[in-house]
Design a protein around this motif. Structure first.
Motif, PDB file in Angstrom:
ATOM      1  N   HIS A 213       0.841  -1.206   0.000  1.00  0.00           N
ATOM      2  CA  HIS A 213       0.000   0.000   0.000  1.00  0.00           C
ATOM      3  C   HIS A 213       0.874   1.253   0.000  1.00  0.00           C
ATOM      4  O   HIS A 213       0.618   2.194  -0.778  1.00  0.00           O
ATOM      5  CB  HIS A 213      -0.918   0.000   1.229  1.00  0.00           C
ATOM      6  CG  HIS A 213      -2.232  -0.683   0.990  1.00  0.00           C
ATOM      7  ND1 HIS A 213      -3.300  -0.064   0.412  1.00  0.00           N
ATOM      8  CD2 HIS A 213      -2.625  -1.954   1.248  1.00  0.00           C
ATOM      9  CE1 HIS A 213      -4.321  -0.905   0.327  1.00  0.00           C
ATOM     10  NE2 HIS A 213      -3.932  -2.070   0.839  1.00  0.00           N
ATOM     11  N   SER A 234      -7.754   7.593  -3.134  1.00  0.00           N
ATOM     12  CA  SER A 234      -7.534   6.712  -1.988  1.00  0.00           C
ATOM     13  C   SER A 234      -8.820   6.505  -1.195  1.00  0.00           C
ATOM     14  O   SER A 234      -9.180   5.373  -0.849  1.00  0.00           O
ATOM     15  CB  SER A 234      -6.435   7.297  -1.091  1.00  0.00           C
ATOM     16  OG  SER A 234      -6.291   6.551   0.093  1.00  0.00           O
ATOM     17  N   ASP A 262      -5.095   1.689   6.202  1.00  0.00           N
ATOM     18  CA  ASP A 262      -4.981   1.956   4.773  1.00  0.00           C
ATOM     19  C   ASP A 262      -4.879   3.453   4.480  1.00  0.00           C
ATOM     20  O   ASP A 262      -3.872   3.941   3.967  1.00  0.00           O
ATOM     21  CB  ASP A 262      -6.171   1.350   4.029  1.00  0.00           C
ATOM     22  CG  ASP A 262      -6.075  -0.167   3.968  1.00  0.00           C
ATOM     23  OD1 ASP A 262      -5.020  -0.710   4.332  1.00  0.00           O
ATOM     24  OD2 ASP A 262      -7.058  -0.817   3.555  1.00  0.00           O
ATOM     25  N   CYS A 266      -0.826   3.983   5.713  1.00  0.00           N
ATOM     26  CA  CYS A 266      -0.081   3.542   4.525  1.00  0.00           C
ATOM     27  C   CYS A 266      -0.252   4.505   3.357  1.00  0.00           C
ATOM     28  O   CYS A 266       0.730   5.009   2.799  1.00  0.00           O
ATOM     29  CB  CYS A 266      -0.538   2.139   4.134  1.00  0.00           C
ATOM     30  SG  CYS A 266      -0.261   0.885   5.406  1.00  0.00           S
ATOM     31  N   ASN A 267      -1.511   4.776   2.984  1.00  0.00           N
ATOM     32  CA  ASN A 267      -1.745   5.619   1.808  1.00  0.00           C
ATOM     33  C   ASN A 267      -1.274   7.047   2.032  1.00  0.00           C
ATOM     34  O   ASN A 267      -0.607   7.642   1.178  1.00  0.00           O
ATOM     35  CB  ASN A 267      -3.231   5.604   1.451  1.00  0.00           C
ATOM     36  CG  ASN A 267      -3.723   4.221   1.095  1.00  0.00           C
ATOM     37  OD1 ASN A 267      -2.946   3.266   1.076  1.00  0.00           O
ATOM     38  ND2 ASN A 267      -5.008   4.091   0.815  1.00  0.00           N
TER      39      ASN A 267
END
Length: 497
Positions: A213, A234, A262, A266-267
């Motif tokens: 990711h 995203s 996420d 991560c994103n």
């Protein structure tokens, strides 16, 4: 990174280089003014040929200096490649005995045909916008795009059973239905029932997808070059996972896996690192010298390392609200991005490929290499349509590949695609599409009509005020024929300004 170095340096003659840094070339091969041109006629010519769009685009481009060195590394080697290819074919024809194995010969013949096509494309295909580390590298991925699209077309024309069993010719382990992993289940951050490790749910989610990711969004940021678009894509993909978890089991994740691990971790961290890299690339000086023109070994090593950085830099300014054409183009880009993301999960589901299979990884590597070129060609087509009169070849192929992948998913498993979507999910999507439609209607139609009406009304009021203004003797001024048509001189000056 936007034009081949031979074209960049070929435009500079010895007299131009002696004339010093008065003129520099931009990505389109035109001259960029670095210092004022001493000739008035030259200034007038530049001003006549420069439009508002070209001025905006030139402001977003960096200046590039290149000494024009054209070494063996940059020359075309068409005859050399042709000679090596011919020697290989002569060896196989005259000196190698063909085995009596139909399946082996079929595989070998297909691979040889692809290699010959790649040799032709690498030496003869048209260059794209990128030239670093070498134009042949990007021509290679262009030819791989053609091969991959032809492979998808072949799969599309097979039956579902034959298409899945054909994957066994690539890997004998394929062609077998595989269970999907469910990421949902117990979503407690702290599980008091597990005395050994109460945080086992968090550690279970720490798999290979976490660094994937981060790295994926770091590379996507380098492609899109816009923070807002990356964050919208995203967040939108997480909403898609919520909406489609009834179709694919691995879309069923915990709420904190969606939004904390996420999106927020991560994103967002990948997008942040990508924006920092973009800032460094926009500030980096782009001055290129031939390797043998650099006197020190340290400078030579640095020059070799910079060979893997862009040749020049263009800052992407999408400006979606500036016109209806750009707004629809940005919506189309977001839609194609999300569709390509969904294809990653649906393709391995309908073709029975495990997530860790090397074909899944090769597809991601493929999109990493072709996605940046496609985005640059799309931006050029949007931002400078007078120069780029048609969509770039790589962008065309990436769009065709994305659509073909989706058609394979629809054909191979229509039952999964047509599973009824929960009613509250449909309501949310209809509400979002309705709001986008209303905003588009207001921004590009109702607002413009209202502004034009207010401007016309204001001008009429100014004209009436000028006509009713008394002169020094108390009488009103009789308007002349020109003032009747154009209004007062003050209003006319405001219009000209």
């Amino acid at each position: 990174m936007t034009k081949p170095e031979t074209k960049k340096s070929g435009g500079r003659s010895s007299s131009a280089s002696a004339a010093a840094p008065a003129l520099k070339q931009d990505d389109n091969g035109s001259l960029e003014v670095g210092c004022p041109d001493p000739s008035p006629s030259g200034k007038a010519k530049v001003m006549r040929q420069t439009s508002k769009e070209s001025l905006h685009r030139r402001h977003a481009e960096c200046e590039v200096y290149d000494d024009g060195t054209n070494t063996f590394f940059w020359r075309a080697h068409t005859l050399t490649v042709l000679f090596i290819l011919t020697c290989a074919l002569v060896y196989i024809t005259l000196l190698e005995e063909t085995p009596h194995d139909t399946a082996y010969n079929t595989k070998r013949g297909i691979v040889a045909s692809i290699l010959v096509f790649l040799c032709f494309g690498v030496t003869q295909a048209k260059d794209g916008p990128f030239t670093r580390p070498h134009p042949a590298y990007w021509r290679f991925w262009l030819c791989v795009s053609v091969v991959y699209e032809l492979f998808l077309i072949f799969i599309l024309f097979q039956t579902v059973h034959d298409g899945r069993q054909f994957m066994k010719y690539i890997d004998p382990k394929l062609g077998v239905p595989l269970p999907e992993r469910d990421y949902g289940g117990n979503c407690l951050l702290y599980d008091p029932g597990n005395t050994t490790d109460p945080f086992h749910n968090i550690w279970d989610k720490m798999d290979g997808f976490v660094p994937a990711h981060f790295l994926g969004w770091y590379i996507k940021t380098l492609m899109i070059r816009d923070w807002w678009m990356c964050m919208i894509i995203s967040v939108m993909f997480e909403f898609l996972e919520y909406s489609l978890e009834h179709q694919l089991p691995n879309f069923s994740e915990c709420w904190w896996d969606h939004w904390i691990m996420d999106v927020l971790l991560c994103n967002s961290f990948g997008i942040y690192c990508g924006m920092k890299t973009l800032a460094w690339l926009s500030m980096k000086p782009y001055q290129w010298q031939g390797l043998w023109n650099i006197p020190t070994y340290k400078g030579k090593i640095k020059r070799i390392a910079f060979q893997f950085t862009p040749y020049s830099w263009v800052k992407f300014e999408w400006r979606p609200a500036s016109s209806l054409r750009r707004w629809l183009a940005v919506l189309g880009i977001i839609f194609m991005f999300l569709l390509a993301e969904l294809n990653t999960f649906y393709l391995k589901f309908v073709l029975w490929m495990p997530p860790e299979h090397y074909l899944v990884l090769l597809r991601l590597v493929f999109f990493v290499n072709v996605g940046g070129v496609a985005m640059r060609e799309i931006y050029d087509f949007m931002d400078d349509p007078k120069f780029h009169k048609k969509l770039g070849q790589q962008a065309w192929l990436v769009s065709a590949i994305t659509v073909t992948e989706f058609l394979i998913v629809v054909k191979y498993d229509p039952n999964t695609i047509m599973l009824p979507i929960p009613f509250f999910v449909i309501e949310c999507w209809f509400l979002g599409i309705f709001l986008i439609f209303i905003w588009t209607l207001w921004r590009f139609f109702i607002r413009d009509i209202t502004l034009r009406y207010k401007e016309t009304r204001r001008r009429r009021q100014e004209v009436r005020a000028d006509l009713d203004r008394p002169l020094g003797n108390g009488s009103t001024a009789a308007p002349s024929g020109r003032s009747k048509l154009n209004g007062s001189s003050e209003t006319l000056r405001q219009r000209k300004s």
